[in-house]
Design an enzyme around this catalytic site. Structure first.
Site, PDB file in Angstrom:
ATOM      1  N   GLN A 143       0.813  -1.208   0.000  1.00 51.38           N
ATOM      2  CA  GLN A 143       0.000   0.000   0.000  1.00 51.38           C
ATOM      3  C   GLN A 143       0.853   1.268   0.000  1.00 51.38           C
ATOM      4  O   GLN A 143       0.369   2.351  -0.327  1.00 51.38           O
ATOM      5  CB  GLN A 143      -0.930   0.020   1.207  1.00 51.38           C
ATOM      6  CG  GLN A 143      -0.235   0.160   2.549  1.00 51.38           C
ATOM      7  CD  GLN A 143      -1.197   0.001   3.707  1.00 51.38           C
ATOM      8  OE1 GLN A 143      -1.609  -1.119   4.033  1.00 51.38           O
ATOM      9  NE2 GLN A 143      -1.560   1.106   4.335  1.00 51.38           N
ATOM     10  N   CYS A 149      -5.285   0.464   3.262  1.00 48.36           N
ATOM     11  CA  CYS A 149      -5.349  -0.951   3.651  1.00 48.36           C
ATOM     12  C   CYS A 149      -6.743  -1.531   3.486  1.00 48.36           C
ATOM     13  O   CYS A 149      -6.906  -2.692   3.126  1.00 48.36           O
ATOM     14  CB  CYS A 149      -4.873  -1.123   5.089  1.00 48.36           C
ATOM     15  SG  CYS A 149      -5.923  -0.302   6.331  1.00 48.36           S
ATOM     16  N   HIS A 286      -6.574  -1.698  11.133  1.00 45.20           N
ATOM     17  CA  HIS A 286      -5.894  -2.082   9.895  1.00 45.20           C
ATOM     18  C   HIS A 286      -6.663  -3.247   9.279  1.00 45.20           C
ATOM     19  O   HIS A 286      -7.059  -4.186   9.974  1.00 45.20           O
ATOM     20  CB  HIS A 286      -4.458  -2.495  10.205  1.00 45.20           C
ATOM     21  CG  HIS A 286      -3.682  -2.913   8.999  1.00 45.20           C
ATOM     22  ND1 HIS A 286      -3.342  -2.047   7.985  1.00 45.20           N
ATOM     23  CD2 HIS A 286      -3.170  -4.133   8.630  1.00 45.20           C
ATOM     24  CE1 HIS A 286      -2.639  -2.686   7.067  1.00 45.20           C
ATOM     25  NE2 HIS A 286      -2.527  -3.960   7.419  1.00 45.20           N
ATOM     26  N   ASN A 310      -1.347  -9.598   4.076  1.00 47.48           N
ATOM     27  CA  ASN A 310      -1.229  -8.182   4.411  1.00 47.48           C
ATOM     28  C   ASN A 310      -0.948  -7.360   3.152  1.00 47.48           C
ATOM     29  O   ASN A 310      -0.769  -7.909   2.062  1.00 47.48           O
ATOM     30  CB  ASN A 310      -0.122  -7.995   5.450  1.00 47.48           C
ATOM     31  CG  ASN A 310      -0.315  -6.736   6.283  1.00 47.48           C
ATOM     32  OD1 ASN A 310      -1.180  -5.910   6.018  1.00 47.48           O
ATOM     33  ND2 ASN A 310       0.513  -6.584   7.310  1.00 47.48           N
TER      34      ASN A 310
END
Length: 343
Positions: A143, A149, A286, A310
């Protein structure tokens, strides 16, 4: 006092800090800067080096304790090592929804499917699931300096469902979500929620592919072209805050968009093993893509874990992935804000 006087004082302070550096780390510091392409001014380098050394000490202490069986995961020096906890939080956390059960409950009543009120069926579910190995998951992305996110697991969850339906894995456009879902309440590179992201795709009638609307790590004008739509959804499901229900959804539906709490340096420097942070709160800041679960065993412990994808690039964690504690009282809020789309 003149500005020259203050400059002298500043320089003396910089020299004083620099003189306290560990000379044994000089080579490692230079190698780290090259590896992560870090460039600083003279004054900035001294301050960043001080933060970096402090983080190196934290990581070394943690890993020493890990070797003694005092924790279940290891840490490593990565590209975030020159940042304080506050700097990291300000740069990376973009899940802006102020989660409470009270606020969320009407969404749950409106969107949830009916799950059983008993959990006996859990024993019939697979002992482990990994949707990456089944072809449901696209490559890890970064990102960068954009609090986007929230957009990555929205795209990832839809990618998985489209693969399940069509057998084709098409990377979808995160930038499309960043630029175009502001009417639903998202704020581009200043944060947002997966819920608002799914709302955008649902009401917009489609989402473009990464190929036609590539990621730029910054906000721009909405350029969605319906002719380039690569996926759409018919509805989406918000799960109740329950790890048993989440396990069922991951096993039977596919990748799930969810959130976790990432304010701790222990998670920022995660390398491998099953992450468990006793201080970790269940409020989420997140967003991540939940792609499976399993159990890790060694001579000293047996730990159930969730497997997440992630959006911090491949040089973080397990090539961009992470194992986080499962069945540990909703650790770090893993089940607090979970949703999946129906295509």
């Amino acid at each position: 006092m003149t500005s020259a006087f203050f400059l002298v004082i500043l320089c003396l302070g910089v020299v004083s800090v620099a003189s306290s550096f560990d000379p044994n780390l000089n080579v490692k510091w230079e190698e780290w800067k090259v590896m992560f392409e870090k460039l600083y001014s003279q004054e900035e380098e001294v301050l960043k080096r001080a933060v970096w050394e402090e983080n190196v000490k934290r990581i070394k202490q943690h890993n020493m304790e890990n070797s003694l069986g005092m924790n279940t995961y290891t840490m490593e020096i990565n590209g975030f090592a020159d940042m304080t906890d506050e700097e990291f939080k300000d740069m990376i956390t973009g899940f802006t929804f102020p989660f409470t059960d009270t606020v969320r409950s009407p969404w749950k009543r409106a969107l949830d499917i009916d799950f059983p009120k008993y959990w006996d069926w859990r024993d019939t579910l697979p002992k482990s699931v990994n949707w990456l190995k089944e072809g449901y998951v696209t490559r890890v992305k970064d990102q960068e300096n954009c609090k986007s996110c929230w957009a990555f697991p929205v795209a990832g969850a839809i990618e998985g469902q489209m693969f399940k339906k069509t057998g084709k894995l098409i990377p979808l456009s995160v930038q499309n979500l960043v630029d175009c879902s502001k009417p639903q309440g998202n704020r581009g590179c200043r944060g947002g929620t997966t819920y608002n992201g799914f709302q955008y795709v649902l009401h917009n009638g489609g989402l473009e592919a990464e190929a036609t609307y590539p990621y730029e790590a910054k906000e721009g004008q909405c350029r969605y072209n319906p002719k380039n739509s690569a996926a759409k959804i018919t509805r989406f499901v918000a799960l109740p805050v329950n790890e048993d229900v989440l396990m069922d959804a991951v096993a039977t539906k596919g990748p799930i968009a969810t959130g976790i709490n990432v304010v701790y340096s222990s998670l920022r420097f995660y390398k491998d093993g099953v992450y468990h942070e006793p201080r970790c709160k269940r409020s989420v800041n997140h967003a991540v893509l939940l792609i499976g679960y399993g159990t890790e065993r060694n001579e000293t412990y047996t730990n159930n874990y969730w497997l997440i994808k992630n959006s911090w690039g491949k040089r973080w964690g397990l090539g961009g992935y992470m194992k986080i504690a499962k069945d540990r009282n909703n650790h770090c809020g893993i089940a607090s804000f979970a949703q999946y789309p129906i295509v």
